[in-house]
Design an enzyme around this catalytic site. Structure first.
Site, PDB file in Angstrom:
ATOM      1  N   HIS A  15     -10.171   1.038   0.661  1.00 52.00           N
ATOM      2  CA  HIS A  15      -9.798   2.396   1.085  1.00 52.00           C
ATOM      3  C   HIS A  15     -11.023   3.299   1.201  1.00 52.00           C
ATOM      4  O   HIS A  15     -11.083   4.165   2.069  1.00 52.00           O
ATOM      5  CB  HIS A  15      -8.820   3.018   0.080  1.00 52.00           C
ATOM      6  N   HIS A  50      -8.395  -4.026  -2.972  1.00 50.74           N
ATOM      7  CA  HIS A  50      -7.551  -3.170  -2.131  1.00 50.74           C
ATOM      8  C   HIS A  50      -8.059  -1.726  -2.166  1.00 50.74           C
ATOM      9  O   HIS A  50      -8.246  -1.085  -1.122  1.00 50.74           O
ATOM     10  CB  HIS A  50      -6.103  -3.244  -2.632  1.00 50.74           C
ATOM     11  N   GLU A  51      -8.278  -1.212  -3.380  1.00 52.01           N
ATOM     12  CA  GLU A  51      -8.665   0.202  -3.516  1.00 52.01           C
ATOM     13  C   GLU A  51     -10.093   0.448  -3.019  1.00 52.01           C
ATOM     14  O   GLU A  51     -10.366   1.483  -2.412  1.00 52.01           O
ATOM     15  CB  GLU A  51      -8.510   0.661  -4.969  1.00 52.01           C
ATOM     16  N   CYS A 102       0.851  -1.209   0.000  1.00 55.72           N
ATOM     17  CA  CYS A 102       0.000   0.000   0.000  1.00 55.72           C
ATOM     18  C   CYS A 102       0.877   1.246   0.000  1.00 55.72           C
ATOM     19  O   CYS A 102       1.886   1.282   0.702  1.00 55.72           O
ATOM     20  CB  CYS A 102      -0.897  -0.024   1.249  1.00 55.72           C
TER      21      CYS A 102
HETATM   22 ZN    ZN Z   1      -3.510   1.183  -0.328  1.00 57.66          ZN
END
Ligand code: ZN
Length: 178
Positions: free
Chosen positions: A139, A135-136, A93
Site C-alpha cells: 500500500h 500486503h500493507e 483488502c
Molecule cells: Zn489492503
C-alpha cells in the site's frame, strides 16, 4: 481520534507512493485514527488485521497492524529481507472487502521501522504475519492486491469464497484452467 472513511478501489490516492514522516505529532494522530478505523472495521465486518495510512487518505509511510492480540505501529518501514521461498493464499483488502485475490507471498520477511520516538527496530515475521506485512507494505507504494493476482482465475467474490467453504488455497483443477 476517530474512525475514518476507508478509501475504496478506484480512488486515485490508493495509487500514490506515500512519503516518509518525521513529525511525531502527525504520526501519532494518524496512527490513532488507523487503530480506531481498524477497530470499527473489525466491529462492523468481523475481520481485519492491518491498515495503511493512505487508506484513510493520509499518504504517509505509516502502518497499524493487530496480530494475535498484539498491536504493531510501524513508522517509515523498509524492507530488509524477503525469503525466496513463497506460499500462495487468498488475500483481501479493506479497500475492496468483498473481493478475494489469490496471490503469492514470501514465507518470511524482515522489516526495519521506527517507533513514535524515532528509535529503530527490526521486525521478523513468518507465514500469516509475513503476508500481512507484504500486503500493507505494498500500500505504501501504491500497489494493490489485484496487481499481485497470479492469473485470471485469481479473483473470487467474498460471497462465492464463503459458499466454497472459505478455502485457504485454490483447487489445482481450477488453477490449471488458465
Ligand atoms: Zn489492503
Amino acid at each position: 481520534m476517530s474512525a475514518r472513511r476507508i478509501l475504496q478501489l478506484g480512488n486515485p490516492l490508493l495509487r500514490a507512493v506515500s512519503t516518509p514522516s518525521s513529525d511525531s505529532g502527525e504520526c501519532e494522530r494518524i496512527l490513532t485514527d488507523l487503530r480506531d478505523t481498524l477497530h470499527e472495521f473489525q466491529r462492523t465486518r468481523g475481520f481485519g488485521r492491518g491498515i495503511s495510512a493512505v487508506q484513510i487518505g493520509e499518504p504517509k509511510r505509516l502502518l497499524y497492524l493487530e496480530f494475535r492480540g498484539r498491536p504493531y505501529t510501524l513508522v517509515n518501514p523498509e524492507w530488509d529481507w524477503r525469503s525466496e521461498e513463497t506460499f500462495r493464499l487468498w488475500d483481501d483488502c479493506f479497500s475492496f472487502p468483498d473481493l478475494l485475490v489469490y496471490v503469492e507471498r514470501s514465507c518470511a520477511v524482515r522489516v526495519r521501522y521506527q517507533d513514535l520516538c524515532g528509535a529503530s527496530h527490526v521486525l521478523e515475521a513468518e507465514n500469516d504475519l509475513s503476508e500481512l506485512l507484504q500486503h500493507e507494505m505494498d500500500h505504501l507504494d501504491g500497489i494493490l492486491t489485484i496487481d499481485r493476482a497470479i492469473d485470471r482465475n485469481s479473483f473470487c467474490t467474498r460471497e462465492e469464497w464463503l459458499r466454497q467453504g472459505h478455502p485457504a488455497t485454490r483447487p489445482e483443477a481450477f488453477a490449471s484452467k488458465t
